[in-house]
Write a protein that holds these residues in place. Structure first.
Motif, PDB file in Angstrom:
ATOM      1  N   HIS A  67       0.887  -1.135   0.241  1.00 56.85           N
ATOM      2  CA  HIS A  67       0.203   0.099   0.171  1.00 56.85           C
ATOM      3  C   HIS A  67       1.213   1.155   0.122  1.00 56.85           C
ATOM      4  N   ALA A  68      -0.086   2.477  -0.632  1.00 53.32           N
ATOM      5  CA  ALA A  68       1.345   3.662  -0.817  1.00 53.32           C
ATOM      6  C   ALA A  68       0.832   5.002  -0.155  1.00 53.32           C
ATOM      7  N   GLY A  69      -0.753   4.700  -0.346  1.00 51.92           N
ATOM      8  CA  GLY A  69      -1.064   6.202   1.213  1.00 51.92           C
ATOM      9  C   GLY A  69      -0.368   6.872   1.519  1.00 51.92           C
ATOM     10  N   ALA A  70      -0.725   8.162   1.520  1.00 51.71           N
ATOM     11  CA  ALA A  70       0.055   9.189   1.928  1.00 51.71           C
ATOM     12  C   ALA A  70       1.558   9.612   1.971  1.00 51.71           C
ATOM     13  N   PRO A  71       2.658  10.107   1.842  1.00 52.21           N
ATOM     14  CA  PRO A  71       3.903  10.120   2.034  1.00 52.21           C
ATOM     15  C   PRO A  71       3.896  10.427   3.154  1.00 52.21           C
ATOM     16  N   VAL A  72       5.108  10.244   4.373  1.00 52.96           N
ATOM     17  CA  VAL A  72       4.905  11.333   5.700  1.00 52.96           C
ATOM     18  C   VAL A  72       5.790  12.320   4.690  1.00 52.96           C
ATOM     19  N   GLY A  73       7.056  12.151   3.874  1.00 53.59           N
ATOM     20  CA  GLY A  73       7.447  13.776   3.854  1.00 53.59           C
ATOM     21  C   GLY A  73       6.525  14.527   2.499  1.00 53.59           C
ATOM     22  N   GLY A  74       5.630  14.016   2.783  1.00 52.26           N
ATOM     23  CA  GLY A  74       4.872  15.006   1.240  1.00 52.26           C
ATOM     24  C   GLY A  74       4.760  14.356  -0.010  1.00 52.26           C
ATOM     25  N   LEU A  75       4.555  15.797  -1.033  1.00 53.66           N
ATOM     26  CA  LEU A  75       4.397  15.128  -2.329  1.00 53.66           C
ATOM     27  C   LEU A  75       5.267  16.102  -2.687  1.00 53.66           C
ATOM     28  N   LEU A  76       6.036  16.300  -3.697  1.00 54.53           N
ATOM     29  CA  LEU A  76       6.568  16.812  -5.005  1.00 54.53           C
ATOM     30  C   LEU A  76       6.364  16.591  -5.987  1.00 54.53           C
ATOM     31  N   VAL A  77       5.192  17.658  -6.536  1.00 60.60           N
ATOM     32  CA  VAL A  77       4.609  17.379  -7.680  1.00 60.60           C
ATOM     33  C   VAL A  77       5.122  18.253  -8.503  1.00 60.60           C
ATOM     34  N   LEU A  78       5.897  17.421  -9.842  1.00 63.51           N
ATOM     35  CA  LEU A  78       6.732  18.204 -10.693  1.00 63.51           C
ATOM     36  C   LEU A  78       5.590  18.325 -12.493  1.00 63.51           C
ATOM     37  N   VAL A  79       5.264  19.143 -12.108  1.00 60.26           N
ATOM     38  CA  VAL A  79       4.909  19.719 -13.550  1.00 60.26           C
ATOM     39  C   VAL A  79       5.442  20.009 -14.794  1.00 60.26           C
ATOM     40  N   ASP A  80       5.090  18.794 -15.319  1.00 61.56           N
ATOM     41  CA  ASP A  80       6.363  18.724 -17.245  1.00 61.56           C
ATOM     42  C   ASP A  80       5.727  20.377 -17.286  1.00 61.56           C
ATOM     43  N   ALA A 137      -6.091   9.233 -11.776  1.00 59.88           N
ATOM     44  CA  ALA A 137      -4.922   8.847 -11.694  1.00 59.88           C
ATOM     45  C   ALA A 137      -3.880   9.711  -9.610  1.00 59.88           C
ATOM     46  N   ALA A 138      -4.301  10.615  -9.526  1.00 60.62           N
ATOM     47  CA  ALA A 138      -4.511  11.538  -8.677  1.00 60.62           C
ATOM     48  C   ALA A 138      -4.341  10.732  -6.756  1.00 60.62           C
ATOM     49  N   ARG A 139      -5.885  10.443  -7.152  1.00 66.02           N
ATOM     50  CA  ARG A 139      -6.354   9.067  -6.250  1.00 66.02           C
ATOM     51  C   ARG A 139      -5.380   8.427  -6.351  1.00 66.02           C
ATOM     52  N   SER A 140      -5.311   7.526  -7.347  1.00 66.55           N
ATOM     53  CA  SER A 140      -4.277   6.077  -6.908  1.00 66.55           C
ATOM     54  C   SER A 140      -2.471   7.271  -6.604  1.00 66.55           C
ATOM     55  N   VAL A 141      -2.430   8.095  -6.330  1.00 63.78           N
ATOM     56  CA  VAL A 141      -1.140   8.618  -5.678  1.00 63.78           C
ATOM     57  C   VAL A 141      -1.763   8.432  -4.589  1.00 63.78           C
ATOM     58  N   LEU A 142      -2.391   8.565  -3.841  1.00 64.18           N
ATOM     59  CA  LEU A 142      -2.941   9.395  -2.615  1.00 64.18           C
ATOM     60  C   LEU A 142      -3.565   7.646  -2.452  1.00 64.18           C
ATOM     61  N   ASP A 143      -3.670   6.494  -2.327  1.00 62.96           N
ATOM     62  CA  ASP A 143      -4.801   5.818  -2.378  1.00 62.96           C
ATOM     63  C   ASP A 143      -4.323   4.343  -2.049  1.00 62.96           C
ATOM     64  N   GLY A 144      -3.068   4.264  -3.199  1.00 64.81           N
ATOM     65  CA  GLY A 144      -2.915   3.035  -4.501  1.00 64.81           C
ATOM     66  C   GLY A 144      -1.913   2.561  -3.668  1.00 64.81           C
ATOM     67  N   ALA A 145      -1.516   1.522  -4.530  1.00 61.39           N
ATOM     68  CA  ALA A 145      -0.817   0.289  -3.844  1.00 61.39           C
ATOM     69  C   ALA A 145       1.157   0.672  -4.778  1.00 61.39           C
ATOM     70  N   VAL A 146       2.000   0.404  -4.118  1.00 64.97           N
ATOM     71  CA  VAL A 146       3.840   0.185  -5.198  1.00 64.97           C
ATOM     72  C   VAL A 146       3.667  -0.516  -5.439  1.00 64.97           C
ATOM     73  N   ARG A 147       3.792  -0.330  -6.665  1.00 58.36           N
ATOM     74  CA  ARG A 147       3.859  -2.033  -6.931  1.00 58.36           C
ATOM     75  C   ARG A 147       5.271  -1.512  -7.844  1.00 58.36           C
ATOM     76  N   ALA A 148       6.725  -2.692  -7.084  1.00 56.28           N
ATOM     77  CA  ALA A 148       7.942  -2.259  -7.815  1.00 56.28           C
ATOM     78  C   ALA A 148       8.029  -3.085  -9.834  1.00 56.28           C
ATOM     79  N   ARG A 149       9.171  -2.753 -10.411  1.00 52.07           N
ATOM     80  CA  ARG A 149       8.967  -2.303 -11.667  1.00 52.07           C
ATOM     81  C   ARG A 149      10.824  -2.612 -12.146  1.00 52.07           C
ATOM     82  N   ASP A 150      10.634  -3.455 -13.390  1.00 54.25           N
ATOM     83  CA  ASP A 150      12.720  -3.963 -13.970  1.00 54.25           C
ATOM     84  C   ASP A 150      12.804  -2.580 -15.025  1.00 54.25           C
ATOM     85  N   LEU A 151      14.009  -2.733 -14.770  1.00 51.54           N
ATOM     86  CA  LEU A 151      14.733  -1.199 -15.948  1.00 51.54           C
ATOM     87  C   LEU A 151      15.168  -2.126 -16.851  1.00 51.54           C
TER      88      LEU A 151
END
Length: 314
Positions: free
Chosen positions: A3-16, A116-130
């Motif tokens: 589970h993700a949840g709102a991070p303790v340090g808050g969010l840095l929202v970078l708008v391209d 998408a914004a709601r999933s940032v707040l209450d979504g889940a964290v999934r590991a990804r390959d690179l």
């Protein structure tokens, strides 16, 4: 997945910057939803340099990228090069033209700004390959060396006109022309320059289908051993008649293996699973996610399992 949840340090929202110009309304909605649910610092960089500086100064905040596939790849690449991918999850709110959001869709990120914004707040964290190359470039989803196609030359009343006409008869305009490339997987030769390569594709093998190290899966071969239908030549994996599949794989965690598909002139394909692939030969271009790079003469890509993580809906 966690589970993700709102991070303790808050969010840095970078708008391209491109997202801000293309769809200011979606950007406003994303900012409103995020600010209502978490402590969010909003950054509106005007250039890629400002984007990079803001990301580097994120502190303990979780980065949220508002933009298209290129913005996400840029952010993950910057974090990889500063060895910051292990600090926490990356989030994406897709904003851009439909054709620029294919990676976001494949990664499971909602294309709606609100969802998408709601999933940032209450979504889940999934590991990804690179996939990482030897110049510190990154591939989040799909790596391709596409076919090159013939281009008609200028017309003119000379002997060269007759020659060009003959060439166009033998090789129709737009017909694919083979690359002269040497392709190796985990040090084993797959294809040498004497066998023209139509195109090449590298994607992580989904975990459920990935065999353990040294074990070949059905219809494939581990480096150094031939699969069903192999030509028997040393270093070749399975040779599949007809064209290789072109469907989009869903990027995920692959237990450390990537599927390398080399489609040869004539329609057959060599397919193996490997940790690393090296391509060398005449100048070639490649497409890493949405970005075309090159020409280069040599490049090695290595799969890093679970190297980064992304927030997605639960």
């Amino acid at each position: 997945m966690s589970h993700a949840g709102a991070p303790v340090g808050g969010l840095l929202v970078l708008v391209d910057p491109v997202a801000r110009r293309l769809d200011g309304e979606s950007v406003r909605i994303a900012k409103d939803v995020l600010s209502a649910g978490a402590a969010a610092k909003i950054c509106l960089p005007d250039s890629q340099e400002e984007f990079a500086r803001a990301l580097a100064r994120r502190g303990h905040r979780q980065p949220v990228i508002v933009g298209d596939d290129r913005a996400l790849v840029r952010a993950v690449g910057l974090l990889y090069r500063e060895r910051g991918l292990g600090d926490g999850a990356v989030s994406l709110i897709p904003v851009g033209q439909v054709g620029s959001l294919g990676l976001a869709r494949a990664l499971g990120v909602p294309l709606s700004a609100v969802a998408a914004a709601r999933s940032v707040l209450d979504g889940a964290v999934r590991a990804r390959d690179l996939l990482v190359d030897d110049s510190d470039g990154v591939v989040l989803g799909d790596l391709r060396i596409p076919p090159v196609r013939t281009v008609p030359g200028a017309q003119g009343p000379s002997v060269w006109s007759a020659y060009r006409s003959l060439v166009r008869t033998l090789v129709p305009t737009g017909a694919p022309v083979g690359h002269r490339l040497r392709v190796e997987a985990d040090g084993q030769l797959l294809v040498d320059v004497d066998r023209p390569v139509q195109d090449l594709r590298v994607v992580p093998v989904p975990d459920a289908a990935a065999p353990g190290p040294g074990r070949a899966g059905a219809g494939s071969a581990g480096p150094g051993r031939a699969g069903t239908g192999s030509t028997g030549r040393a270093g070749l994996g399975s040779v599949v008649p007809g064209s290789a599949g072109t469907g989009s794989a869903v990027p995920g965690v692959s237990a450390g293996l990537a599927e390398v598909t080399v489609r040869l002139a004539g329609g057959s394909a060599v397919r193996v699973r490997a940790h690393a692939v090296t391509v060398s030969g005449s100048d070639f271009r490649y497409r890493a996610d949405a970005v075309v790079t090159g020409p280069v003469r040599r490049r090695t890509w290595t799969l890093r399992p679970a190297a980064w993580s992304l927030t997605v809906p639960r």
